[in-house]
Enzyme design. Structure first.
Site, PDB file in Angstrom:
ATOM      1  N   CYS A   1     -32.293 -41.920   5.867  1.00  0.00           N
ATOM      2  CA  CYS A   1     -33.115 -40.715   5.636  1.00  0.00           C
ATOM      3  C   CYS A   1     -32.271 -39.464   5.919  1.00  0.00           C
ATOM      4  CB  CYS A   1     -34.355 -40.740   6.519  1.00  0.00           C
ATOM      5  SG  CYS A   1     -35.373 -42.199   6.248  1.00  0.00           S
TER       6      CYS A   1
ATOM      7  N   CYS B   1     -29.614 -47.310  12.231  1.00  0.00           N
ATOM      8  CA  CYS B   1     -30.623 -47.572  11.197  1.00  0.00           C
ATOM      9  C   CYS B   1     -29.933 -47.562   9.826  1.00  0.00           C
ATOM     10  CB  CYS B   1     -31.709 -46.503  11.228  1.00  0.00           C
ATOM     11  SG  CYS B   1     -33.048 -46.841  10.060  1.00  0.00           S
TER      12      CYS B   1
ATOM     13  N   CYS C   1     -38.578 -36.481  17.306  1.00  0.00           N
ATOM     14  CA  CYS C   1     -38.583 -37.290  16.090  1.00  0.00           C
ATOM     15  C   CYS C   1     -37.315 -37.132  15.249  1.00  0.00           C
ATOM     16  CB  CYS C   1     -39.800 -36.858  15.285  1.00  0.00           C
ATOM     17  SG  CYS C   1     -40.222 -38.013  14.040  1.00  0.00           S
TER      18      CYS C   1
ATOM     19  N   SER D   1     -43.499 -41.992   7.787  1.00  0.00           N
ATOM     20  CA  SER D   1     -42.724 -40.764   7.566  1.00  0.00           C
ATOM     21  C   SER D   1     -42.810 -40.459   6.079  1.00  0.00           C
ATOM     22  CB  SER D   1     -41.254 -40.971   7.929  1.00  0.00           C
ATOM     23  OG  SER D   1     -41.136 -41.161   9.296  1.00  0.00           O
ATOM     24  N   LEU D   2     -43.633 -39.492   5.737  1.00  0.00           N
ATOM     25  CA  LEU D   2     -43.822 -39.204   4.309  1.00  0.00           C
ATOM     26  C   LEU D   2     -42.789 -38.170   3.840  1.00  0.00           C
ATOM     27  CD1 LEU D   2     -45.710 -39.925   1.935  1.00  0.00           C
ATOM     28  CD2 LEU D   2     -46.926 -37.803   2.438  1.00  0.00           C
TER      29      LEU D   2
ATOM     30  N   CYS E   1     -32.416 -37.307   9.345  1.00  0.00           N
ATOM     31  CA  CYS E   1     -32.492 -38.060  10.602  1.00  0.00           C
ATOM     32  C   CYS E   1     -31.116 -38.297  11.210  1.00  0.00           C
ATOM     33  CB  CYS E   1     -33.184 -39.394  10.307  1.00  0.00           C
ATOM     34  SG  CYS E   1     -33.152 -40.515  11.697  1.00  0.00           S
TER      35      CYS E   1
ATOM     36  N   SER F   1     -44.044 -46.962  13.489  1.00  0.00           N
ATOM     37  CA  SER F   1     -43.746 -45.967  12.461  1.00  0.00           C
ATOM     38  C   SER F   1     -42.826 -46.580  11.401  1.00  0.00           C
ATOM     39  CB  SER F   1     -43.107 -44.765  13.153  1.00  0.00           C
ATOM     40  OG  SER F   1     -41.940 -44.397  12.527  1.00  0.00           O
TER      41      SER F   1
ATOM     42  N   CYS G   1     -41.517 -44.021  23.950  1.00  0.00           N
ATOM     43  CA  CYS G   1     -41.019 -44.051  22.576  1.00  0.00           C
ATOM     44  C   CYS G   1     -39.813 -44.997  22.550  1.00  0.00           C
ATOM     45  CB  CYS G   1     -40.633 -42.621  22.172  1.00  0.00           C
ATOM     46  SG  CYS G   1     -39.863 -42.537  20.564  1.00  0.00           S
TER      47      CYS G   1
ATOM     48  N   GLY H   1     -34.063 -46.615  14.674  1.00  0.00           N
ATOM     49  CA  GLY H   1     -34.297 -47.791  13.844  1.00  0.00           C
ATOM     50  C   GLY H   1     -35.614 -47.776  13.094  1.00  0.00           C
ATOM     51  N   GLU H   2     -35.696 -48.633  12.097  1.00  0.00           N
ATOM     52  CA  GLU H   2     -36.911 -48.806  11.294  1.00  0.00           C
ATOM     53  C   GLU H   2     -37.586 -50.090  11.795  1.00  0.00           C
ATOM     54  OE1 GLU H   2     -38.932 -47.632   8.582  1.00  0.00           O
ATOM     55  OE2 GLU H   2     -39.887 -49.535   9.069  1.00  0.00           O
TER      56      GLU H   2
ATOM     57  N   GLU I   1     -31.302 -45.531  22.811  1.00  0.00           N
ATOM     58  CA  GLU I   1     -32.027 -44.538  23.589  1.00  0.00           C
ATOM     59  C   GLU I   1     -33.526 -44.806  23.520  1.00  0.00           C
ATOM     60  OE1 GLU I   1     -30.679 -40.842  21.853  1.00  0.00           O
ATOM     61  OE2 GLU I   1     -29.040 -40.729  23.283  1.00  0.00           O
TER      62      GLU I   1
HETATM   63  S1  SF4 Z   1     -36.223 -41.620   9.948  1.00  0.00           S
HETATM   64 FE1  SF4 Z   1     -36.514 -43.662  10.806  1.00  0.00          FE
HETATM   65  S2  SF4 Z   1     -36.179 -45.001   9.020  1.00  0.00           S
HETATM   66 FE2  SF4 Z   1     -35.313 -43.028   8.453  1.00  0.00          FE
HETATM   67  S3  SF4 Z   1     -33.140 -43.220   9.013  1.00  0.00           S
HETATM   68 FE3  SF4 Z   1     -34.232 -42.290  10.765  1.00  0.00          FE
HETATM   69  S4  SF4 Z   1     -34.707 -44.004  12.109  1.00  0.00           S
HETATM   70 FE4  SF4 Z   1     -34.218 -44.849  10.087  1.00  0.00          FE
END
Ligand code: SF4
Length: 337
Positions: free
Chosen positions: A113, A109, A329, A210-211, A116, A187, A102, A155-156, A88
């Site tokens: 996290c 991923c 987000c 992402s803290l 997420c 990010s 975006c 994804g990261e 997406e």
């Molecule tokens: S916040 Fe970002 S890094 Fe963390 S699981 Fe979601 S997509 Fe992956």
């Protein structure tokens, strides 16, 4: 003549991939592709004979399966890649009308996290540079003036750094989309060695981290990456990044009700940003059916921001645009099989 995509290629590479007789034809095709024209039929300055010859070739490898728009003007596209994988991407429009694409960098991923939705998919695979570029091309059909790019989709990005960097280089080239590096934000959840690598690349894009919490114990719980690269290590590489690029860093802080919004959390956050030039983006959590977190009520956000004021922490509260279509987000996830 087999090619997955002509995006990501230079004019000379296009000419050689398509075995064109003349190199300028590669440039003509490149220029059409940059305009978002992906059918040879519409490339009217190519000879009829060449257009006929290329009839069987597709310059683009992915297609849009679904488009959803919400009341803020955000548009989410569900895209099918050449191997059937779903991803997406979202066009975000802010109050001033600024358009931001975006983009996703992976199918799913691996970072896990806890807040997420993408994490619930696990990692299926990395995207190649052309698959990242093609998302932008699809978004060009819905946005008439996209000026900013953020790698905040699925994804990261720093776990797929090489392909992300090739895509950024393509987006940035003057004869191409010509998007300034300061308009591109990458990010990350905080992969310290990859941030170090980015610092050495001489690619001054903006960085958003992402803290979520500046407390190691909590961060270990909700962001597994912290067990490998705890806050002290993260801060060290952010200070180095900033010493080289002199750019303000954004710290994304998703507000999870009853979890990371205490007075103590605010003090820890203030401690973390000392020695950093950082802006904290407070994002009230978007509730998702498959996760147990909840959005903090107004008073909870108010109490937290009052403490941040006291601690002189610079912040903005960002109600994610696109939340009506799960395009905000941490909300992108597909379940297409
Ligand atoms: S916040 Fe970002 S890094 Fe963390 S699981 Fe979601 S997509 Fe992956």
């Amino acid at each position: 003549m087999t090619t997955k995509s002509l995006y990501g290629l230079s004019p000379a590479e296009i000419a050689s991939t398509l075995s064109l007789e003349r190199e300028y034809q590669g440039r003509q095709i490149f220029e059409w592709l940059i305009k978002g024209v992906t059918s040879f039929e519409e490339m009217t300055n190519l000879s009829k004979a060449l257009r006929k010859e290329l009839k069987e070739v597709s310059p683009i490898s992915s297609k849009v399966l679904e488009e959803q728009t919400d009341s803020t003007g955000a548009v989410k596209l569900l895209i099918e890649l050449h191997d059937g994988s779903p991803i997406e991407c979202v066009l975000l429009v802010d109050k001033e009308g600024r358009q931001t694409a975006c983009l996703s960098s992976q199918v799913g991923c691996a970072m896990g996290c806890g807040f997420c939705r993408t994490a619930t998919m696990g990692l299926r695979r990395n995207l190649e540079a052309f698959e990242i570029i093609e998302q932008y091309v699809h978004l060009l059909r819905v946005g008439d003036n996209i000026t900013h790019l953020v790698f905040m989709g699925m994804g990261e990005p720093l776990a797929n750094l090489d392909e992300v960097v090739s895509a950024i280089t393509y987006f940035h080239q003057e004869e191409g989309f010509n998007i300034g590096l300061r308009r591109i934000t990458v990010s990350t959840c905080g992969i310290a060695p990859a941030i170090e690598k980015l610092t050495k690349l001489n690619l001054p894009v903006r960085l958003a981290v992402s803290l979520i919490t500046a407390n190691d114990e909590q961060r270990n719980e909700v962001m597994p990456i912290n067990r490998s690269f705890p806050l002290k290590e993260l801060k060290r590489v952010l200070i180095d990044y900033q010493a080289v690029y002199k750019k303000r860093i954004t710290l994304e802080y998703v507000l999870l009700s009853g979890y990371n919004t205490t007075q103590e959390n605010a003090k820890e956050l203030s401690e973390f940003i000392r020695d950093l030039d950082a802006m904290v983006n407070l994002i009230p959590y978007n509730e998702a059916a498959e996760l147990h977190w909840t959005t903090p009520p107004h008073q909870e956000i108010e109490a937290f921001t009052q403490e941040l004021d006291k601690q002189k922490v610079p912040y903005t509260v960002r109600y994610s645009r696109g939340r009506e279509i799960d395009g905000a987000c941490g909300q992108l996830a597909t379940n297409l099989e």
